[in-house]
Design a protein around this motif. Structure first.
Motif, PDB file in Angstrom:
ATOM      1  N   ARG A  43       0.838  -1.202   0.000  1.00  0.00           N
ATOM      2  CA  ARG A  43       0.000   0.000   0.000  1.00  0.00           C
ATOM      3  C   ARG A  43       0.868   1.246   0.000  1.00  0.00           C
ATOM      4  O   ARG A  43       1.924   1.275   0.619  1.00  0.00           O
ATOM      5  N   ASP A  44       0.372   2.279  -0.660  1.00  0.00           N
ATOM      6  CA  ASP A  44       1.055   3.567  -0.705  1.00  0.00           C
ATOM      7  C   ASP A  44       0.539   4.377   0.491  1.00  0.00           C
ATOM      8  O   ASP A  44      -0.630   4.788   0.505  1.00  0.00           O
ATOM      9  N   VAL A  45       1.385   4.567   1.486  1.00  0.00           N
ATOM     10  CA  VAL A  45       0.955   5.139   2.778  1.00  0.00           C
ATOM     11  C   VAL A  45       1.667   6.474   3.014  1.00  0.00           C
ATOM     12  O   VAL A  45       2.847   6.639   2.677  1.00  0.00           O
ATOM     13  N   LEU A  46       0.926   7.413   3.584  1.00  0.00           N
ATOM     14  CA  LEU A  46       1.467   8.709   3.984  1.00  0.00           C
ATOM     15  C   LEU A  46       1.594   8.733   5.502  1.00  0.00           C
ATOM     16  O   LEU A  46       0.609   8.476   6.213  1.00  0.00           O
ATOM     17  N   LEU A  47       2.780   9.038   5.987  1.00  0.00           N
ATOM     18  CA  LEU A  47       2.973   9.263   7.421  1.00  0.00           C
ATOM     19  C   LEU A  47       3.124  10.758   7.656  1.00  0.00           C
ATOM     20  O   LEU A  47       3.821  11.439   6.886  1.00  0.00           O
ATOM     21  N   CYS A  48       2.499  11.271   8.709  1.00  0.00           N
ATOM     22  CA  CYS A  48       2.595  12.688   9.061  1.00  0.00           C
ATOM     23  C   CYS A  48       2.850  12.779  10.559  1.00  0.00           C
ATOM     24  O   CYS A  48       2.308  11.985  11.325  1.00  0.00           O
ATOM     25  N   ARG A  49       3.616  13.792  10.944  1.00  0.00           N
ATOM     26  CA  ARG A  49       3.745  14.063  12.376  1.00  0.00           C
ATOM     27  C   ARG A  49       3.278  15.488  12.630  1.00  0.00           C
ATOM     28  O   ARG A  49       3.890  16.454  12.165  1.00  0.00           O
ATOM     29  N   SER A  50       2.166  15.599  13.363  1.00  0.00           N
ATOM     30  CA  SER A  50       1.617  16.908  13.711  1.00  0.00           C
ATOM     31  C   SER A  50       1.772  17.109  15.211  1.00  0.00           C
ATOM     32  O   SER A  50       2.278  16.230  15.923  1.00  0.00           O
ATOM     33  N   ARG A  51       1.263  18.228  15.698  1.00  0.00           N
ATOM     34  CA  ARG A  51       1.309  18.486  17.143  1.00  0.00           C
ATOM     35  C   ARG A  51       0.502  17.439  17.908  1.00  0.00           C
ATOM     36  O   ARG A  51       0.674  17.281  19.110  1.00  0.00           O
ATOM     37  N   ASP A  52      -0.407  16.755  17.208  1.00  0.00           N
ATOM     38  CA  ASP A  52      -1.242  15.747  17.855  1.00  0.00           C
ATOM     39  C   ASP A  52      -0.674  14.337  17.742  1.00  0.00           C
ATOM     40  O   ASP A  52      -1.332  13.383  18.135  1.00  0.00           O
ATOM     41  N   GLY A  53       0.496  14.207  17.166  1.00  0.00           N
ATOM     42  CA  GLY A  53       1.108  12.882  17.123  1.00  0.00           C
ATOM     43  C   GLY A  53       1.408  12.423  15.710  1.00  0.00           C
ATOM     44  O   GLY A  53       1.547  13.231  14.788  1.00  0.00           O
ATOM     45  N   ILE A  54       1.498  11.116  15.563  1.00  0.00           N
ATOM     46  CA  ILE A  54       1.863  10.505  14.289  1.00  0.00           C
ATOM     47  C   ILE A  54       0.618   9.869  13.682  1.00  0.00           C
ATOM     48  O   ILE A  54      -0.125   9.169  14.380  1.00  0.00           O
ATOM     49  N   HIS A  55       0.423  10.127  12.399  1.00  0.00           N
ATOM     50  CA  HIS A  55      -0.794   9.694  11.725  1.00  0.00           C
ATOM     51  C   HIS A  55      -0.431   9.039  10.403  1.00  0.00           C
ATOM     52  O   HIS A  55       0.613   9.341   9.816  1.00  0.00           O
ATOM     53  N   ASP A 110      -3.945   6.919   3.489  1.00  0.00           N
ATOM     54  CA  ASP A 110      -3.616   6.527   2.122  1.00  0.00           C
ATOM     55  C   ASP A 110      -2.905   7.696   1.468  1.00  0.00           C
ATOM     56  O   ASP A 110      -3.319   8.858   1.623  1.00  0.00           O
ATOM     57  N   ASN A 111      -1.860   7.392   0.698  1.00  0.00           N
ATOM     58  CA  ASN A 111      -1.074   8.475   0.102  1.00  0.00           C
ATOM     59  C   ASN A 111      -1.695   8.983  -1.189  1.00  0.00           C
ATOM     60  O   ASN A 111      -1.471  10.136  -1.563  1.00  0.00           O
ATOM     61  N   LEU A 112      -2.456   8.159  -1.904  1.00  0.00           N
ATOM     62  CA  LEU A 112      -3.039   8.599  -3.178  1.00  0.00           C
ATOM     63  C   LEU A 112      -4.302   9.396  -2.897  1.00  0.00           C
ATOM     64  O   LEU A 112      -5.235   8.900  -2.257  1.00  0.00           O
ATOM     65  N   CYS A 113      -4.346  10.607  -3.396  1.00  0.00           N
ATOM     66  CA  CYS A 113      -5.481  11.501  -3.167  1.00  0.00           C
ATOM     67  C   CYS A 113      -6.758  10.879  -3.723  1.00  0.00           C
ATOM     68  O   CYS A 113      -6.766  10.337  -4.831  1.00  0.00           O
ATOM     69  N   THR A 114      -7.854  10.979  -2.971  1.00  0.00           N
ATOM     70  CA  THR A 114      -9.131  10.425  -3.433  1.00  0.00           C
ATOM     71  C   THR A 114      -9.686  11.191  -4.622  1.00  0.00           C
ATOM     72  O   THR A 114     -10.601  10.720  -5.292  1.00  0.00           O
ATOM     73  N   HIS A 115      -9.158  12.367  -4.907  1.00  0.00           N
ATOM     74  CA  HIS A 115      -9.662  13.162  -6.029  1.00  0.00           C
ATOM     75  C   HIS A 115      -8.998  12.811  -7.347  1.00  0.00           C
ATOM     76  O   HIS A 115      -9.546  13.091  -8.403  1.00  0.00           O
ATOM     77  N   ALA A 118      -2.703  12.112  -7.563  1.00  0.00           N
ATOM     78  CA  ALA A 118      -1.548  12.738  -6.924  1.00  0.00           C
ATOM     79  C   ALA A 118      -1.185  12.035  -5.623  1.00  0.00           C
ATOM     80  O   ALA A 118      -2.048  11.469  -4.936  1.00  0.00           O
ATOM     81  N   ARG A 119       0.090  12.130  -5.289  1.00  0.00           N
ATOM     82  CA  ARG A 119       0.555  11.623  -3.998  1.00  0.00           C
ATOM     83  C   ARG A 119       0.599  12.789  -3.005  1.00  0.00           C
ATOM     84  O   ARG A 119       1.295  13.785  -3.226  1.00  0.00           O
ATOM     85  N   LEU A 120      -0.101  12.606  -1.902  1.00  0.00           N
ATOM     86  CA  LEU A 120      -0.154  13.676  -0.903  1.00  0.00           C
ATOM     87  C   LEU A 120       1.221  13.960  -0.310  1.00  0.00           C
ATOM     88  O   LEU A 120       1.492  15.078   0.139  1.00  0.00           O
ATOM     89  N   SER A 121       2.090  12.965  -0.318  1.00  0.00           N
ATOM     90  CA  SER A 121       3.440  13.157   0.242  1.00  0.00           C
ATOM     91  C   SER A 121       4.232  14.198  -0.544  1.00  0.00           C
ATOM     92  O   SER A 121       5.231  14.713  -0.059  1.00  0.00           O
ATOM     93  N   GLU A 122       3.768  14.524  -1.773  1.00  0.00           N
ATOM     94  CA  GLU A 122       4.440  15.553  -2.571  1.00  0.00           C
ATOM     95  C   GLU A 122       3.803  16.923  -2.355  1.00  0.00           C
ATOM     96  O   GLU A 122       4.196  17.905  -2.989  1.00  0.00           O
ATOM     97  N   GLY A 123       2.797  16.979  -1.474  1.00  0.00           N
ATOM     98  CA  GLY A 123       2.151  18.240  -1.147  1.00  0.00           C
ATOM     99  C   GLY A 123       2.765  18.852   0.102  1.00  0.00           C
ATOM    100  O   GLY A 123       3.970  18.718   0.338  1.00  0.00           O
ATOM    101  N   ARG A 124       1.909  19.506   0.892  1.00  0.00           N
ATOM    102  CA  ARG A 124       2.406  20.210   2.078  1.00  0.00           C
ATOM    103  C   ARG A 124       1.594  19.809   3.306  1.00  0.00           C
ATOM    104  O   ARG A 124       0.438  19.427   3.190  1.00  0.00           O
ATOM    105  N   LEU A 125       2.232  19.956   4.457  1.00  0.00           N
ATOM    106  CA  LEU A 125       1.557  19.753   5.739  1.00  0.00           C
ATOM    107  C   LEU A 125       1.595  21.081   6.477  1.00  0.00           C
ATOM    108  O   LEU A 125       2.671  21.638   6.717  1.00  0.00           O
ATOM    109  N   ARG A 126       0.423  21.604   6.816  1.00  0.00           N
ATOM    110  CA  ARG A 126       0.314  22.859   7.568  1.00  0.00           C
ATOM    111  C   ARG A 126      -0.516  22.579   8.810  1.00  0.00           C
ATOM    112  O   ARG A 126      -1.735  22.457   8.718  1.00  0.00           O
TER     113      ARG A 126
END
Ligand code: FES
Length: 104
Positions: free
Chosen positions: A26-38, A41-46, A49-57
């Protein structure tokens, strides 16, 4: 049933960063925010595109192709054009590694 898979060492995912990787086919996106690690799915439902090539704000993941955004904690859509949420997966830490729970 869910099986946890070892992904990356915790130190490979600093605060405010994202990482795309393949886990158990599976193509998985890992993110670390102030709320922890999440994990989502990395492939955008729209589209394709791979979300890992986008931005985290904060907790907002922004798709690089058309700008839809998702809550990294739940996968919920925060802004169009996407309508469908990203699938979210459980994460946990074990022995300094991030593990992701994927359905069997
Ligand atoms: Fe992600 Fe269109 S492919 S918003």
């Amino acid at each position: 049933m869910t099986t946890f898979h070892r992904a990356v060492p915790e130190s490979d995912l600093p605060d405010g960063k994202m990482l795309g990787l393949e886990i158990a086919g599976r193509d998985v996106l890992l993110c670390r925010s102030r709320d922890g690690i999440h994990a989502l799915d990395n492939l955008c439902t729209h589209g394709t595109a791979r979300l890992s090539e986008g931005r985290l704000r904060g907790v907002r993941v922004i798709c690089p192709l058309h700008g839809a955004s998702f809550d990294c904690r739940s996968g919920a859509v925060l802004a169009p054009p996407a309508r469908d949420p990203q699938t979210a997966y459980e994460t946990r830490l074990a022995d300094g590694w991030i593990e992701v729970g994927l359905p069997d």
